[in-house]
Design an enzyme around this catalytic site. Structure first.
Site, PDB file in Angstrom:
ATOM      1  N   HIS A   1       0.849  -1.194   0.000  1.00 37.09           N
ATOM      2  CA  HIS A   1       0.000   0.000   0.000  1.00 37.09           C
ATOM      3  C   HIS A   1       0.888   1.249   0.000  1.00 37.09           C
ATOM      4  O   HIS A   1       1.937   1.275   0.632  1.00 37.09           O
ATOM      5  CB  HIS A   1      -0.924  -0.013   1.226  1.00 37.09           C
ATOM      6  CG  HIS A   1      -1.981   1.047   1.134  1.00 37.09           C
ATOM      7  ND1 HIS A   1      -1.722   2.355   1.476  1.00 37.09           N
ATOM      8  CD2 HIS A   1      -3.262   1.005   0.704  1.00 37.09           C
ATOM      9  CE1 HIS A   1      -2.825   3.064   1.264  1.00 37.09           C
ATOM     10  NE2 HIS A   1      -3.774   2.270   0.798  1.00 37.09           N
TER      11      HIS A   1
ATOM     12  N   GLU B   1      -4.170   1.970  -7.446  1.00 39.54           N
ATOM     13  CA  GLU B   1      -4.523   3.079  -6.559  1.00 39.54           C
ATOM     14  C   GLU B   1      -3.631   4.287  -6.862  1.00 39.54           C
ATOM     15  O   GLU B   1      -2.516   4.393  -6.320  1.00 39.54           O
ATOM     16  CB  GLU B   1      -4.311   2.686  -5.097  1.00 39.54           C
ATOM     17  CG  GLU B   1      -5.223   1.589  -4.612  1.00 39.54           C
ATOM     18  CD  GLU B   1      -5.473   1.702  -3.108  1.00 39.54           C
ATOM     19  OE1 GLU B   1      -6.640   1.757  -2.717  1.00 39.54           O
ATOM     20  OE2 GLU B   1      -4.500   1.758  -2.345  1.00 39.54           O
TER      21      GLU B   1
HETATM   22  P1  PGA Z   1      -9.617   5.976   0.279  1.00 36.08           P
HETATM   23  O1  PGA Z   1      -8.460   4.930   0.586  1.00 36.08           O
HETATM   24  O2  PGA Z   1     -10.784   5.210  -0.271  1.00 36.08           O
HETATM   25  O3  PGA Z   1      -9.898   6.641   1.606  1.00 36.08           O
HETATM   26  O4  PGA Z   1      -9.067   6.950  -0.724  1.00 36.08           O
HETATM   27  C1  PGA Z   1      -8.166   3.898  -0.318  1.00 36.08           C
HETATM   28  C2  PGA Z   1      -6.886   3.232   0.091  1.00 36.08           C
HETATM   29  O5  PGA Z   1      -5.971   3.912   0.589  1.00 36.08           O
HETATM   30  O6  PGA Z   1      -6.766   1.995  -0.051  1.00 36.08           O
END
Ligand code: PGA
Length: 263
Positions: A102, A172
């Site tokens: 992440h 992401e």
């Molecule tokens: P968010 O987080 O939906 O609050 O943007 C997603 C993540 O960090 O996996």
């Protein structure tokens, strides 16, 4: 041989460092489970802080709503690794999934080399791995594409192909995470990025396996945008941060995913 991609949407709650107590975590999980267990077309995964994993795992009923960890260490079993949790410990606690790489961990020094060791250990140990990749910023010359390709190549290198049956990739874009003002991303753009990720995967892990890897979108998704990411962007699921902390919002997203068109 690879397997055909399941048509179920994979919706993952990434609770990050929330909530404060085990009681609240269990209550929250039970509410989510109530909705999730009714939905045939969704696989729900809740990823709490590791201190709550076992309490939540004890509340699992059936397969539709399970728990995942937010990280794992790469050394086997038990040993002198202060603060770390092993694949085997997670498995013993009935954890099925783990998020690895992440951006909030990478920003604190987790390199591709470490991510690769963790992905290798987790896949070999039988966990389903949600590998996060994503660029910090957009670059008109396509630098962000090179960045993501490099992450995938480095994070997945030297892993025997058969293990990729348990691989999931979450795209992401870092600029879209946590409502920083830039997110969420545009679904059409996410559609293009998902195709790009699959092309790189085909190169790295082979076309057959690449076609079977679910690719999720993550970054400020919520009940208003979920359907666009699932249908227009054709994401196989969502990795949800903030919106997963509201039972109401997250349950709505699960129901939206259940009704979304699969292809
Ligand atoms: P968010 O987080 O939906 O609050 O943007 C997603 C993540 O960090 O996996």
């Amino acid at each position: 041989m690879s397997q055909p991609k399941t048509s179920k949407k994979l919706i993952v709650a990434n609770w990050k460092m929330n909530p404060l107590s085990s009681n609240i975590a269990v209550k929250h999980f039970e509410e989510i489970r109530k909705t999730a267990n009714k939905l045939r077309n969704v696989q729900t995964v809740v990823c709490p802080p590791s201190i709550f994993l076992e309490s939540l795992a004890k509340k699992i009923t059936g397969h539709r709503c399970v728990v995942g960890a937010q990280d794992v260490f790469y050394e086997k079993g038990t040993g002198s690794n202060v603060g770390e949790v092993s694949v085997e410990q997670l498995k013993k606690s009935k954890v099925e999934y783990v998020i690895i790489g992440h951006s909030e961990r990478r920003s604190r020094g987790e390199t591709d080399e470490i991510v690769n060791k963790k992905v290798t250990a987790a896949l070999k140990g039988g966990l389903k791995v949600i590998l996060c990749v994503g660029e910090k910023e957009r670059d008109h010359d396509g630098g962000h594409l090179d960045f993501i390709a490099r992450e995938l190549v480095e994070d997945l290198k030297n892993i025997p192909r058969k293990y990729f049956l348990n691989l999931i990739v979450a795209y992401e874009p870092i600029w879209a995470i946590s409502n920083k003002g830039n997110g969420p991303a545009d679904p059409h753009d996410v559609y293009k990025m998902i195709i790009f990720v699959r092309k790189v995967l085909a190169r790295v892990i082979g076309k057959d396996f690449a076609m079977s890897v679910p690719i999720l979108y993550g970054g400020s998704s919520n009940p208003d945008t979920a359907l666009n990411f699932l249908e227009e962007a054709r994401a196989d699921g969502l990795l949800v941060g903030k919106a997963s902390l509201s039972t109401d919002h997250f349950s709505k997203m699960l129901k939206i995913a259940d009704k979304s068109r699969n292809e």
